[in-house]
Write an enzyme that holds these catalytic residues in place. Structure first.
Site, PDB file in Angstrom:
ATOM      1  N   GLY A  90       0.817  -1.210   0.000  1.00 55.04           N
ATOM      2  CA  GLY A  90       0.000   0.000   0.000  1.00 55.04           C
ATOM      3  C   GLY A  90       0.847   1.254   0.000  1.00 55.04           C
ATOM      4  N   ASP A  91       1.888   1.282   0.813  1.00 53.79           N
ATOM      5  CA  ASP A  91       2.818   2.411   0.836  1.00 53.79           C
ATOM      6  C   ASP A  91       3.506   2.571  -0.510  1.00 53.79           C
ATOM      7  OD1 ASP A  91       2.280   2.964   3.481  1.00 53.79           O
ATOM      8  OD2 ASP A  91       4.044   1.958   4.262  1.00 53.79           O
ATOM      9  N   LEU A  92       4.002   1.461  -1.040  1.00 49.95           N
ATOM     10  CA  LEU A  92       4.767   1.519  -2.275  1.00 49.95           C
ATOM     11  C   LEU A  92       3.888   1.931  -3.454  1.00 49.95           C
ATOM     12  CD1 LEU A  92       6.851  -1.749  -1.747  1.00 49.95           C
ATOM     13  CD2 LEU A  92       7.571   0.598  -1.304  1.00 49.95           C
TER      14      LEU A  92
END
Length: 421
Positions: free
Chosen positions: A190-192
């Site tokens: 999700g962050d990436l």
């Protein structure tokens, strides 16, 4: 001027590739921490932008303490985690809560093209530095806000991490072994993903700003980003009412296309097309595997779950059982989609990874060598610069204030005494 200053400051510690990149001249203010945000701005830095990483002098990016840590006698250890997502940036400190912060930030914004932040929506407004005010300072400003749920909607104010996005974006529910509880994807996807979409949004908004003189808000949600990674799940539900469940290593309908055991580990094998299936039978098996099973010649037949389980999969397992990963790759890696499932140690030493320059070694003074991943973006005229170091906290504050923003030495000392920088 800023490009010259950037190259000079980054070269002070050695190792940076001084060649200008595609985004040379673009100034990015990075008011982010952890990964969703730092990774976005790092990609922009790799592509040649001048990225000024702004941290609170008393509360810097806490990934500076994340493992692995490279020790140094008498000094704070270096976080490999932090270094991996913050290379090629200028280190700058600014306490956004300080009464004098606005005068510094506004001068930065006047000279900047992009600002990236990853606070919970409303935080920058409460600090007095929200998008509506800053675009008055610089109408060309591209303001990228990365958050868990975006700047609108009923969830917008909820705190969120990567796992929040995996949970609410649908990916977690689909991942794992069949018949067992769902399993999170084994990385901060999700962050990436939010960082990558952030880069896309920034580049699109920059082009518009160059053409019109008008910046805009780039609103990136981790939940939105994860949703787009769920392959055919949305249309499976909207068209047929099917809710995808964990399938382990299998594909929802393509077969064979999964993990198979071999003598020393596992391989991925995706010989599902008619062409690849015929080649696989000829390469791994015998004439009998092809000639005696005409019922398996058609792809639609191999896709049938019962046929696959009873005939196709046992055949493939038999083919691979007595061969090693390297033997299988040597035998058929150039013929059919077959790849060894490699651990990260094998990947770091992989000859293809080496040929692509995807492991970059940097020497951090006093800490030693640190190898991190390179850039997957390959440009033949303006290649990304990946040999730069991550900055120490506030390493370039004074030079940016004086050489870039025009503050006097006395002004800088007053800002520091007041706790602003």
């Amino acid at each position: 001027m800023i490009d010259d200053l950037t190259r000079a400051l980054l070269n002070d510690r050695g190792g940076v590739d001084a060649a200008p990149g595609s985004l040379a001249g673009v100034v990015v203010l990075d008011i982010t921490r952890v990964v969703a945000g730092p990774y976005c701005s790092m990609i922009l830095a790799d592509l040649g932008a001048t990225v000024i990483k702004i941290e609170n002098p008393d509360d810097p990016d806490y990934t500076r303490t994340f493992p692995p840590l490279l020790p140094r006698d008498g000094e704070e250890p270096l976080s490999g985690f932090f270094a991996q997502y913050n290379r090629n940036k200028l280190g700058f400190t600014l306490n956004l809560k300080s009464p004098d912060a606005a005068q510094v930030l506004d001068r930065l914004v006047q000279r900047a093209d992009v600002l990236v932040e990853n606070f919970r929506p409303g935080t920058m407004d409460r600090l007095g530095h929200g998008y509506e005010r800053l675009r008055g300072v610089n109408p060309r400003l591209v303001y990228a806000a990365l958050s868990g749920y975006g700047q609108s909607g009923p969830y917008r104010l909820r705190p969120a991490y990567d796992n929040s996005a995996q949970a609410t974006g649908g990916l977690w529910s689909m991942n794992g072994e069949a018949g067992r509880p769902p399993t999170r994807v084994g990385t901060i996807i999700g962050d990436l993903a939010a960082s990558l979409y952030g880069v896309i949004g920034v580049l699109a908004a920059l082009r518009h700003a160059e053409q019109t003189g008008q910046g805009q808000l780039v609103d990136i949600s981790q939940q939105d980003s994860v949703l787009t990674l769920t392959e055919n799940a949305v249309v499976a539900y909207t068209a047929e009412g099917e809710v995808p469940k964990p399938l382990g290593n299998e594909h929802p309908f393509v077969r064979p296309y999964e993990l198979f055991p071999c003598r020393d580990g596992f391989v991925f094998f995706g010989g599902y097309t008619d062409k690849f299936w015929r080649i696989s039978c000829e390469t791994f098996g015998s004439a009998a595997d092809w000639d005696e099973h005409p019922d398996l010649h058609a792809m639609a037949a191999r896709f049938d779950a019962d046929v696959y389980r009873e005939k196709v999969r046992p055949m493939v397992v038999r083919w691979f059982a007595d061969r090693t990963k390297s033997e299988l790759e040597a035998l058929a890696g150039d013929l059919v989609p077959l790849s060894a499932v490699k651990d990260i140690g094998e990947v770091v030493e992989d000859p293809q990874i080496a040929a692509r320059g995807m492991i970059v070694a940097n020497e951090y003074p006093g800490h030693g060598e640190l190898r991190t991943f390179g850039s997957p973006v390959k440009l033949d005229r303006t290649p990304p610069r990946t040999a730069g170091l991550a900055p120490e906290k506030g390493e370039h504050t004074d030079r940016v204030l004086t050489d870039f923003l025009g503050f006097s030495v006395e002004d800088v000392e007053a800002l520091r005494t007041g706790g602003t920088v």
